[in-house]
Design a protein around this motif. Sequence first.
Motif, PDB file in Angstrom:
ATOM      1  N   ARG A 344      57.574  59.456  30.502  1.00  0.00           N
ATOM      2  CA  ARG A 344      57.340  60.205  31.729  1.00  0.00           C
ATOM      3  C   ARG A 344      58.236  61.434  31.725  1.00  0.00           C
ATOM      4  NH1 ARG A 344      58.819  55.178  33.625  1.00  0.00           N
ATOM      5  NH2 ARG A 344      60.573  56.083  34.773  1.00  0.00           N
ATOM      6  N   THR A 346      58.940  65.339  34.078  1.00  0.00           N
ATOM      7  CA  THR A 346      58.601  66.312  35.114  1.00  0.00           C
ATOM      8  C   THR A 346      59.113  67.668  34.654  1.00  0.00           C
ATOM      9  OG1 THR A 346      58.816  64.638  36.843  1.00  0.00           O
ATOM     10  CG2 THR A 346      58.859  66.954  37.539  1.00  0.00           C
ATOM     11  N   CYS A 383      53.720  70.403  29.195  1.00  0.00           N
ATOM     12  CA  CYS A 383      53.493  70.006  30.593  1.00  0.00           C
ATOM     13  C   CYS A 383      52.497  70.923  31.289  1.00  0.00           C
ATOM     14  CB  CYS A 383      54.810  70.044  31.362  1.00  0.00           C
ATOM     15  SG  CYS A 383      56.057  68.885  30.793  1.00  0.00           S
ATOM     16  N   GLU A 388      55.301  64.428  38.286  1.00  0.00           N
ATOM     17  CA  GLU A 388      55.647  63.626  37.120  1.00  0.00           C
ATOM     18  C   GLU A 388      54.402  63.387  36.273  1.00  0.00           C
ATOM     19  OE1 GLU A 388      58.555  59.989  36.757  1.00  0.00           O
ATOM     20  OE2 GLU A 388      56.533  59.200  37.183  1.00  0.00           O
ATOM     21  N   GLU A 389      54.569  63.557  34.976  1.00  0.00           N
ATOM     22  CA  GLU A 389      53.449  63.391  34.044  1.00  0.00           C
ATOM     23  C   GLU A 389      53.743  62.237  33.096  1.00  0.00           C
ATOM     24  OE1 GLU A 389      52.308  67.266  32.347  1.00  0.00           O
ATOM     25  OE2 GLU A 389      53.511  68.192  33.935  1.00  0.00           O
ATOM     26  N   ARG A 390      52.713  61.551  32.701  1.00  0.00           N
ATOM     27  CA  ARG A 390      52.830  60.415  31.784  1.00  0.00           C
ATOM     28  C   ARG A 390      51.980  60.693  30.555  1.00  0.00           C
ATOM     29  NH1 ARG A 390      54.284  55.388  34.516  1.00  0.00           N
ATOM     30  NH2 ARG A 390      54.876  55.866  36.674  1.00  0.00           N
ATOM     31  N   TYR A 391      52.506  60.303  29.408  1.00  0.00           N
ATOM     32  CA  TYR A 391      51.781  60.592  28.175  1.00  0.00           C
ATOM     33  C   TYR A 391      52.128  59.564  27.102  1.00  0.00           C
ATOM     34  CZ  TYR A 391      50.926  62.656  23.598  1.00  0.00           C
ATOM     35  OH  TYR A 391      50.543  62.861  22.293  1.00  0.00           O
ATOM     36  N   GLU A 392      51.157  59.242  26.276  1.00  0.00           N
ATOM     37  CA  GLU A 392      51.384  58.545  25.012  1.00  0.00           C
ATOM     38  C   GLU A 392      50.338  59.053  24.021  1.00  0.00           C
ATOM     39  OE1 GLU A 392      49.890  54.350  24.548  1.00  0.00           O
ATOM     40  OE2 GLU A 392      49.960  54.444  26.751  1.00  0.00           O
ATOM     41  N   ALA A 416      62.464  55.979  31.238  1.00  0.00           N
ATOM     42  CA  ALA A 416      61.273  56.830  31.190  1.00  0.00           C
ATOM     43  C   ALA A 416      60.571  56.738  29.834  1.00  0.00           C
ATOM     44  CB  ALA A 416      61.648  58.276  31.489  1.00  0.00           C
TER      45      ALA A 416
END
Length: 893
Positions: A344, A346, A383, A388-392, A416
Amino acid sequence: MVTVRKVRIEYKRNPLGIDVQKPRISWQLQSDRRGTAQQAYQIQVSVEDTFQLVLWNTQKVDSEDNLHIPYEGPELVARTRYFVRVRIWDEQGQVSPWSEIGHWETALLAAGDWEAQWITPAEDHLNRQEEAAFLLRKEFEVRPQIRSARIYSTALGVYELHLNGTRVSEDRLSPGWTSYSHRLQYQTYDVTGLLNDGANAVGMALANGWYKGNLAWDGRSNIYGDRRAGLLQLEIRYEDGSRQVISTDETWSSATGPVVYAEIYHGETYDARLEISGWSEAGSPSGSWGTVETLAPPAAVLKAQESEPVQVVSEIKPVELIHTPSGETVIDFGQNMVGWVAFRVTGEAGTTVTLHHAEVLDGEGNFYTENLRSAKQQIRYICKGGQEERYEPHFTFQGFRYVKVEGYTGELRLDAFTGRVVHSAMEQTGKFECSNPLLNQLQSNIVWGQKGNFLDVPTDCPQRDERLGWTGDAQVFIRTAAFNMEVASFFTKWLRDLQADQAEDGAVPFVVPNVLDGYSSAAWGDAAVICPWNLYVCYGDRRILQEQFASMKAWVEYIRRQGDNEYLWNTGFHFGDWLGLDAKENSYIGATPTDLIATAFYAYSTQLVSKAAEVLGLEEEARKYKELHSRISEHFHLEFVTPNHRLAAPTQTAHVLALMFGLVEGPAKERTAATLAKMIEDNKYHLTTGFVGTPYLCLALSENGYHETAAKLVTQTSYPSWLYSITKGATTIWEHWDGIKEDGSFWSKDMNSYNHYAYGSIGDWLYRVLAGLDAAEDRPGYKRILLKPQPSEEFEYASAELESMYGPIRSSWRRDSESLTMAVEIEIPANTTAQVTLPEAAADRVMEGGTLLSQTEGINSVRQLGSAVVFEAGSGKYSFSYPLAARLAEQTV
């Protein structure tokens, strides 16, 4: 009461989408009563779960078999669910209740069942060499009252599937890696619950993967083709019996999205600013959408998914945030793993977070990546900003313990970040532990090495610019692998690719799938024979021998044609005892003569082909290869054994192979074993073996009267040894015994993987010898179990457990050195028997739960063989205790 449980079809529970014409049915029996056995069975198959209309009814079949019973009913129909139930009659003639109802569902069984066309973005819209992942989408209408819906899909590349904004499956990197020129897997997904009445949309994201991406160390791409493409067929069945098909064709649209770069070795770049909201939902998504064009079908035969899919199997949380001496910010996950990091963040739009992945830190504590060679293992996330951003990652994987983070805004909090462990979703079946905590860590390292390298194919390493299916690595490890996990489907799929890539003259590639130019090194090509035989022994799978027998025989005949003596193999290139410590300076090949190694493996493979022919009822072939094996053995003795019974090559590996493959007998065998033990002892219990000798080293010692030597070797902690790496903090198996040297420096950066499972083959000795849990070849699959604990002065206890096809097996011993007593506990699954050997025991002093052995229920044929007691045992749990022979001797005196 005996009950039937774990009904499986082709090793799987309720498989969806198989194309096996006569799927095999297996089950387990559960009973608290000792000596439970099956006398007969009945199988019913129906297309209804009520079994009002039975399609196939075996009636009562007098048979003790409960593994791999082939369906023999009417010809199966594509896209159909079949329900199955089983009941059995036990040894007392009592019938069990019906099992829980299982099922399997057929996929598309013929080429004509496919209506879909291969599609790819039109060339005038997107360049075929575009690095970004392609997005393909289609909108469609659905009527109410859906009964079922299935998607059949695959790709030239790797793909993710979305339906109405939801990811269709947890499968990753589908369709996996096969010999794409010959075979291509497709997947089947149940999407009934994802469809809406009215407007719907389906989307496929498509990246290079193994098909088109960079493979091996020479930077080659487009090995199988230069155009990514997708194939999808959605079939909807309605309650009124009607059918609707939505499939890939020219009406689909294409675009690129946020995955702007993706390569297996090098990582992924994701620009969140380019996300297309609703790209797989009905409506008008943003972005520049263009047309697609159809492609001619590839030559490969489409096959329904054969092995377990690659999935996220578990998660790991970081253990430490490190600021290195050179100023790097590094996250330590505490475990060398394979997969990727989900996180996560931001940040403002355009903020770029970069993750670099490494296995180790250098001697000064700095981030170290030189051993990755050209593989970048780099994740870049850009970004979109605002929250808040989530990534995988989606289309790549990394091998790592440490992650260097750059560009992260704000406070970097460990919570995070999450390590996502990724591998083929095999069931973990084995467990080993003992009184030595370092050896328990070694077992953990072996399992983690298997997890990291069993990602759709058995790779040599998961981090550098290689990650290939080396045949030699696979064959030396397969027996250990079959203890740790259920690998039958995994290796069945891989062996089909080996057979597909095998040359017409029988030559076997160095790697499978074959993306290199090399063929036919001894011990590497022998995977064609050794792997199917081990699957037969471990799973009782006769069909794998049937499928692979032509390949097995072709390999032996290839060897036979080499050189001017059909009974020796003394020509061609061989890897020899790869990475043997007795190698000459600047050489990777150990000192053992390659013609000795080649001829030894020639003999071994020929013997296994003869055994396989006998299993298959091919009497003439069995006789032919038995005779050939005899002649090879004779010539081996003439070539490599002196008249005084000395082995001509003074290396550990030469002695190991001669013993393990039965190439020395009588005085020569005794001298070879004694010489091997002396080599180890003179070297202060250190080994010098490489990839060829190491897997069999301790087995050869223990089987020839030098078990304590083997035990001291296994528990050695100084270099070179299995436990040396543990003292250096290893959490997986190293490629080199001295991957990290005593002074903290590294072995050569050119070839220094810290996750290379070959030396983990010592697990075979831990399970089969030290704990004493083995299978009898004449009744394979653990129908007849050999339980023979072999204690050592180096250990207080050892225990092994295995969830076999028949059920749980356990062999555990504990030795009390003060009271000189032994406790042995075993578990034998229903419908199997075991030959049990209790070491250092006297038959009249062994107790089982307070009862003398001779009076124990479930025990028979008790014999005293020297200092051991041997007997037959039926199913059940047993707990034995007895005074050791040493104590009895003291009392006699």
